[in-house]
Write an enzyme that holds these catalytic residues in place. Sequence first.
Site, PDB file in Angstrom:
ATOM      1  CG  PHE A 161       3.319   8.537  -3.469  1.00 27.75           C
ATOM      2  CD1 PHE A 161       3.565   9.489  -2.479  1.00 27.75           C
ATOM      3  CD2 PHE A 161       3.048   8.988  -4.758  1.00 27.75           C
ATOM      4  CE1 PHE A 161       3.532  10.842  -2.765  1.00 27.75           C
ATOM      5  CE2 PHE A 161       3.025  10.340  -5.060  1.00 27.75           C
ATOM      6  CZ  PHE A 161       3.268  11.270  -4.059  1.00 27.75           C
TER       7      PHE A 161
ATOM      8  N   GLY B 134      -3.157   6.751  -0.642  1.00 21.81           N
ATOM      9  CA  GLY B 134      -3.945   7.860  -0.103  1.00 21.81           C
ATOM     10  C   GLY B 134      -3.179   8.701   0.898  1.00 21.81           C
TER      11      GLY B 134
ATOM     12  CE1 TYR C 285       1.929   4.938  -6.296  1.00 21.56           C
ATOM     13  CE2 TYR C 285      -0.360   5.677  -6.310  1.00 21.56           C
ATOM     14  CZ  TYR C 285       0.606   4.757  -5.937  1.00 21.56           C
ATOM     15  OH  TYR C 285       0.241   3.657  -5.209  1.00 21.56           O
TER      16      TYR C 285
ATOM     17  CE  LYS D 214      -6.257   1.636  10.222  1.00 25.38           C
ATOM     18  NZ  LYS D 214      -7.415   2.237   9.546  1.00 25.38           N
TER      19      LYS D 214
ATOM     20  CB  ALA E  28      -3.533  -0.139   2.649  1.00 22.17           C
ATOM     21  CB  THR E  29      -7.247   2.994   4.982  1.00 21.32           C
ATOM     22  OG1 THR E  29      -5.997   3.676   4.940  1.00 21.32           O
ATOM     23  CG2 THR E  29      -8.029   3.447   6.189  1.00 21.32           C
TER      24      THR E  29
ATOM     25  CD  GLU F  83      -3.792  -1.843   7.243  1.00 25.11           C
ATOM     26  OE1 GLU F  83      -3.740  -1.363   8.380  1.00 25.11           O
ATOM     27  OE2 GLU F  83      -2.957  -1.586   6.357  1.00 25.11           O
TER      28      GLU F  83
ATOM     29  CG  HIS G  81     -10.448  -4.228  12.611  1.00 26.57           C
ATOM     30  ND1 HIS G  81      -9.836  -4.530  13.800  1.00 26.57           N
ATOM     31  CD2 HIS G  81      -9.560  -3.495  11.917  1.00 26.57           C
ATOM     32  CE1 HIS G  81      -8.627  -3.981  13.825  1.00 26.57           C
ATOM     33  NE2 HIS G  81      -8.436  -3.352  12.680  1.00 26.57           N
TER      34      HIS G  81
HETATM   35  P1  NAD Z   1      -2.848   2.748   0.052  1.00 26.84           P
HETATM   36  O1  NAD Z   1      -3.331   1.386  -0.263  1.00 26.84           O
HETATM   37  O2  NAD Z   1      -3.630   3.906  -0.491  1.00 26.84           O
HETATM   38  O3  NAD Z   1      -1.339   2.918  -0.444  1.00 26.84           O
HETATM   39  C1  NAD Z   1      -0.334   2.021  -0.099  1.00 26.84           C
HETATM   40  C2  NAD Z   1       0.972   2.441  -0.786  1.00 26.84           C
HETATM   41  O4  NAD Z   1       2.015   1.567  -0.343  1.00 26.84           O
HETATM   42  C3  NAD Z   1       0.954   2.343  -2.313  1.00 26.84           C
HETATM   43  O5  NAD Z   1       1.620   3.451  -2.871  1.00 26.84           O
HETATM   44  C4  NAD Z   1       1.767   1.075  -2.611  1.00 26.84           C
HETATM   45  O6  NAD Z   1       2.435   1.124  -3.872  1.00 26.84           O
HETATM   46  C5  NAD Z   1       2.764   1.114  -1.463  1.00 26.84           C
HETATM   47  N1  NAD Z   1       3.332  -0.207  -1.197  1.00 26.84           N
HETATM   48  C6  NAD Z   1       2.679  -1.379  -1.029  1.00 26.84           C
HETATM   49  N2  NAD Z   1       3.562  -2.382  -0.855  1.00 26.84           N
HETATM   50  C7  NAD Z   1       4.801  -1.823  -0.913  1.00 26.84           C
HETATM   51  C8  NAD Z   1       6.126  -2.345  -0.831  1.00 26.84           C
HETATM   52  N3  NAD Z   1       6.351  -3.625  -0.640  1.00 26.84           N
HETATM   53  N4  NAD Z   1       7.163  -1.481  -0.946  1.00 26.84           N
HETATM   54  C9  NAD Z   1       6.950  -0.153  -1.136  1.00 26.84           C
HETATM   55  N5  NAD Z   1       5.721   0.390  -1.216  1.00 26.84           N
HETATM   56  C10 NAD Z   1       4.663  -0.442  -1.127  1.00 26.84           C
HETATM   57  O7  NAD Z   1      -2.677   2.874   1.648  1.00 26.84           O
HETATM   58  P2  NAD Z   1      -3.373   3.936   2.626  1.00 26.84           P
HETATM   59  O8  NAD Z   1      -4.855   3.726   2.572  1.00 26.84           O
HETATM   60  O9  NAD Z   1      -2.795   5.277   2.378  1.00 26.84           O
HETATM   61  O10 NAD Z   1      -2.927   3.394   4.093  1.00 26.84           O
HETATM   62  C11 NAD Z   1      -1.591   3.355   4.543  1.00 26.84           C
HETATM   63  C12 NAD Z   1      -1.547   2.883   5.992  1.00 26.84           C
HETATM   64  O11 NAD Z   1      -2.005   3.900   6.874  1.00 26.84           O
HETATM   65  C13 NAD Z   1      -2.410   1.666   6.287  1.00 26.84           C
HETATM   66  O12 NAD Z   1      -1.649   0.706   6.987  1.00 26.84           O
HETATM   67  C14 NAD Z   1      -3.516   2.211   7.171  1.00 26.84           C
HETATM   68  O13 NAD Z   1      -4.027   1.288   8.098  1.00 26.84           O
HETATM   69  C15 NAD Z   1      -2.801   3.331   7.882  1.00 26.84           C
HETATM   70  N6  NAD Z   1      -3.750   4.305   8.434  1.00 26.84           N
HETATM   71  C16 NAD Z   1      -3.616   4.685   9.731  1.00 26.84           C
HETATM   72  C17 NAD Z   1      -4.501   5.582  10.308  1.00 26.84           C
HETATM   73  C18 NAD Z   1      -4.331   6.017  11.732  1.00 26.84           C
HETATM   74  O14 NAD Z   1      -5.099   6.880  12.192  1.00 26.84           O
HETATM   75  N7  NAD Z   1      -3.383   5.509  12.503  1.00 26.84           N
HETATM   76  C19 NAD Z   1      -5.548   6.109   9.547  1.00 26.84           C
HETATM   77  C20 NAD Z   1      -5.647   5.735   8.223  1.00 26.84           C
HETATM   78  C21 NAD Z   1      -4.748   4.827   7.673  1.00 26.84           C
END
Ligand code: NAD
Length: 329
Positions: A13, A15, A57, A122, A188-189, A192, A196
């Site tokens: 939960f 971004g 949150y 990704k 996390a984004t 990650e 790279h």
């Molecule tokens: P973020 O860091 O904003 O949020 C991560 C969430 O996961 C938090 O709410 C955290 O509490 C929860 N979390 C972490 N560990 C956990 C666990 N063990 N159990 C339950 N919940 C847990 O993350 P974000 O920036 O929203 O990114 C999420 C994912 O989306 C990343 O892996 C990112 O690479 C991916 N992403 C993909 C694309 C795409 O185009 N394919 C684009 C952007 C982001």
Amino acid sequence: MTSSTLRIGILGFGGLGQAAARLLGHKRQARWVAVADRKGYAHNNTGLDPDRAIATYQAQDSVGYLEPEGTLSNESISELIQQANVDGYFLALPNLPNTFMASVVEQFIEAGWRGVLVDAIKRTSAVEQIMALEPRLRDCGITYMAGCGATPGLLTAAAALAAQSYAEIHHIKITFGVGIANWEAYRATIREDIAHLPGYSVDQASAMSDAEVSALLERTNGLLHLENMEHADDVLLERAGICRRDQVTVGGVVDTRNPKKPLSTNVQITGRTFEGRISTHTFTLGDETSMAANVCGPAFGYLKAGVSLHRRGWYGLLSSAEVMPQFLS
Ligand code: NAD
């Protein structure tokens, strides 16, 4: 709400998870009923309120504090899987370490859960770990939709469609521009993406403190320039039989201090037609569309497609390059 309204869960939960919850508030065919973060979870069959969940949150760092639906837990995902009634989950989790998402999928399999899972993972090596679970997903009655964000996801699907004009594909080039107002909204984004950069690994980026990430971004003026990324668009297009993975390149620029995109996200598909002509198709995303819109929209489109396959008894793994998303209205 009709009886066919999709009951949707969101894991993670941050971004993307919060954006996904907001987006579902605009959909008639789906109801957001379950969520988990690192410290807790919440579920309600009649629907969760995105505004209240996001406020909770942001104030207390977990949806586990939501009253009355929330529960604080260090086993939030496994408890939610057991308790909630969900047709499909969007996995908006960080993939840190690089094996994390596969371990979450194994939890679903081991729990004997049946339904649809959609990811926006990704890295190529992370998607390969999920692909290795394909026989177990099939046996368990899970329809898994892999690589269904923006890239991989929307742009991979556009490449698969554009490839149809050619007899032979030469090069698929994805270039993304991402603008976000502050990096903390997508921790996390950004971690990650840092993984790279030359000189960094996933483990190093994962171990960086928030202060270290801020210090790195201070040195780069908030910008991350990424080239030749290990991005799963390559393995998904190869699996779909469109081209070899070494014919796919992915790079881009992320601005962590400005919601305006530093460049227009696009995919270029170069190939030779059956008449022998060489050409390039270009699919460019509108600059006004955010990363959240381009990830969460496709994710739910693929989730809807996954549910229709699941209801017809098709289980296993498909990717954004193999099936069309359906529009969730
Ligand atoms: P973020 O860091 O904003 O949020 C991560 C969430 O996961 C938090 O709410 C955290 O509490 C929860 N979390 C972490 N560990 C956990 C666990 N063990 N159990 C339950 N919940 C847990 O993350 P974000 O920036 O929203 O990114 C999420 C994912 O989306 C990343 O892996 C990112 O690479 C991916 N992403 C993909 C694309 C795409 O185009 N394919 C684009 C952007 C982001």
